[in-house]
Design an enzyme around this catalytic site. Structure first.
Site, PDB file in Angstrom:
ATOM      1  N   ASP A 160       0.775  -1.241   0.000  1.00 33.31           N
ATOM      2  CA  ASP A 160       0.000   0.000   0.000  1.00 33.31           C
ATOM      3  C   ASP A 160       0.807   1.292   0.000  1.00 33.31           C
ATOM      4  OD1 ASP A 160      -1.800  -2.052   0.482  1.00 33.31           O
ATOM      5  OD2 ASP A 160      -2.847  -1.019   2.082  1.00 33.31           O
ATOM      6  N   GLU A 384       0.967  -9.288  11.652  1.00 33.10           N
ATOM      7  CA  GLU A 384       0.791  -8.974  10.224  1.00 33.10           C
ATOM      8  C   GLU A 384       2.157  -8.756   9.569  1.00 33.10           C
ATOM      9  OE1 GLU A 384      -1.497  -5.415   9.678  1.00 33.10           O
ATOM     10  OE2 GLU A 384      -1.676  -5.673   7.506  1.00 33.10           O
TER      11      GLU A 384
END
Ligand code: DGY
Length: 421
Positions: A160, A384
């Site tokens: 991202d 994550e």
């Protein structure tokens, strides 16, 4: 450090906890929907103990395929106000409320791996073959710039806020974005997430797409963000090679697949930045490379291109931090070890990189990366992503794809080395 058997048990418990029945969320709260490549990784994790559940994960994903072949990056099966931007902002036009962009196409490869382990499931793999072909054809029709695969939103690559987008984003003035309220920073500290500056531009690009009704022909001509990316190019090329293997097994024609492979092998050269000595992104609008060595640069072997070109870069970067592969070269001025894709290590990227290294015959490096990731997860849990300097867990916790790649690859008990299979 937890022992491997405890980690195996925890990883299975995380998959079970994130299972919403037919699909898995990446983690509760931060990502409460079905994400495309997260789900495909989840399938490989389930394959260690529940083959039927592995297949259904991918089948559910393809139920959201759009009529034009695109497989969305998010399927909003059940609305959850804890995530933004939701289905109303995206205005997806598929059979299930969804986002309007796609994600790295790893599914063809993973379907082949599942079938290799579970040959009795050939009818299920066959049923996925045409949807996979349609998805690949969508990329080759709309996202193909001389065989390099482009994205129209950073979220498509999964990376991202990596520094590759800093140049293209500087050229965007996010006009007309209405006041919005981020939910991600209610789940994770701000220092580990993208900045507001990036979010303004993410939402501007969503607005542009939604207003066009996700008209790819229109976006191809008008969007200011059209960037060829190594994750997309390398995973699609790899997945196309695996679709060809499936086609041969199923007695399907391979001419179109051969054409795509040849085009992408050539297109990969567009991502080779000779001056910087790396594969990187190529900004189509600006006509230039982005100049960043990222973990996506090292998917070259997974794609079966480039030979030994990236080995020196790999060795240099592996020597810079305790845990590797950092998402951004630590020597790059934009490197930030805790901020999402600007530095942290992502275990699922490591699995793809190690797979490619092993298949290309660089088994020492593949093994070292596997062991490094094994230590990272067993010391720091199923986060994550992780700070490469000390392994500190970051972002969401109890994360599906970290648990899945532990089971499928990094665990000494259950894990496999796909290159040796
Ligand atoms: C997010 O919301 O941060 C996701 O990465 C979008 O896919």
């Amino acid at each position: 450090m937890a022992d491997a058997t405890t980690c195996d048990r925890e990883a299975r418990a995380i998959l079970a906890k994130n299972d919403r029945g037919g699909y898995t969320v990446p983690t509760a709260g931060l990502y409460p929907y079905q994400w495309n490549w997260d789900s495909v990784f989840a399938a490989l994790g389930f394959a260690e103990h529940d083959m039927d559940r592995a297949w259904s994960e991918i089948e559910t994903l393809f139920r959201g395929q759009w009529p034009n072949g695109m497989v969305p990056h998010i399927l909003f099966h059940q609305v959850d106000p804890g995530y933004f931007p939701g289905p109303d902002v995206w205005g997806g036009v598929g059979p299930i409320p969804s986002s309007g962009i796609s994600q790295p196409p790893i599914a063809g490869t993973f379907v082949r791996w599942l079938l290799d382990r579970n040959p009795g499931a050939q009818p299920r793999a066959r049923a996925l073959f045409k949807p996979l072909m349609d998805w690949h054809r969508w990329f080759m029709t709309w996202r193909n710039e001389g065989g390099a695969i482009v994205v129209t939103h950073p979220w498509e690559t999964g990376r991202d806020n990596c520094p590759d987008w800093d140049g293209p984003f500087a050229a965007i003035e996010p006009e007309g974005v209405e006041q919005y309220y981020r939910r991600d920073t209610t789940h994770v500290v701000e220092e580990e997430r993208p900045r507001r500056y990036d979010y303004d531009r993410y939402l501007y690009l969503v607005k542009l797409g939604a207003e066009s009704g996700w008209d790819e022909a229109y976006l191809k001509d008008t969007t200011p963000f059209r960037v060829a990316d190594p994750t997309m190019t390398f995973t699609l090329l790899r997945s196309t090679r695996d679709l060809k293997v499936l086609a041969e097994r199923f007695g399907e024609p391979v001419d179109e697949l051969d054409r795509w492979i040849a085009e992408m092998e050539e297109g990969s050269e567009r991502l080779w930045n000779a001056e910087a000595g790396t594969y990187d992104c190529y900004d189509i609008r600006a006509g230039k490379h982005t100049g960043v060595v990222s973990n996506a640069s090292f998917l070259t072997w997974y794609a079966g291109v480039g030979g030994g070109r990236m080995l020196d870069q790999f060795d240099r970067i592996a020597g810079l931090t305790k845990y590797y592969v950092p998402s951004t070269d630590p020597a790059h001025p934009a490197y930030e070890p805790k901020r999402y894709w600007r530095g942290p290590v992502w275990a699922m990227m490591n699995m793809l990189i190690a797979t490619g290294l092993g298949e290309a015959g660089h088994t020492d490096r593949a093994q070292a990366l596997t062991e490094n990731t094994r230590a990272l997860i067993s010391k720091n849990g199923f986060a994550e992503y992780f700070d490469p300097t000390n392994g500190a867990p970051a972002g969401g916790r109890d994360f599906t794809w970290t648990a899945a790649v532990w089971l499928a690859w990094a665990s000494p008990n259950t894990g496999k080395t796909p290159w040796a299979a």
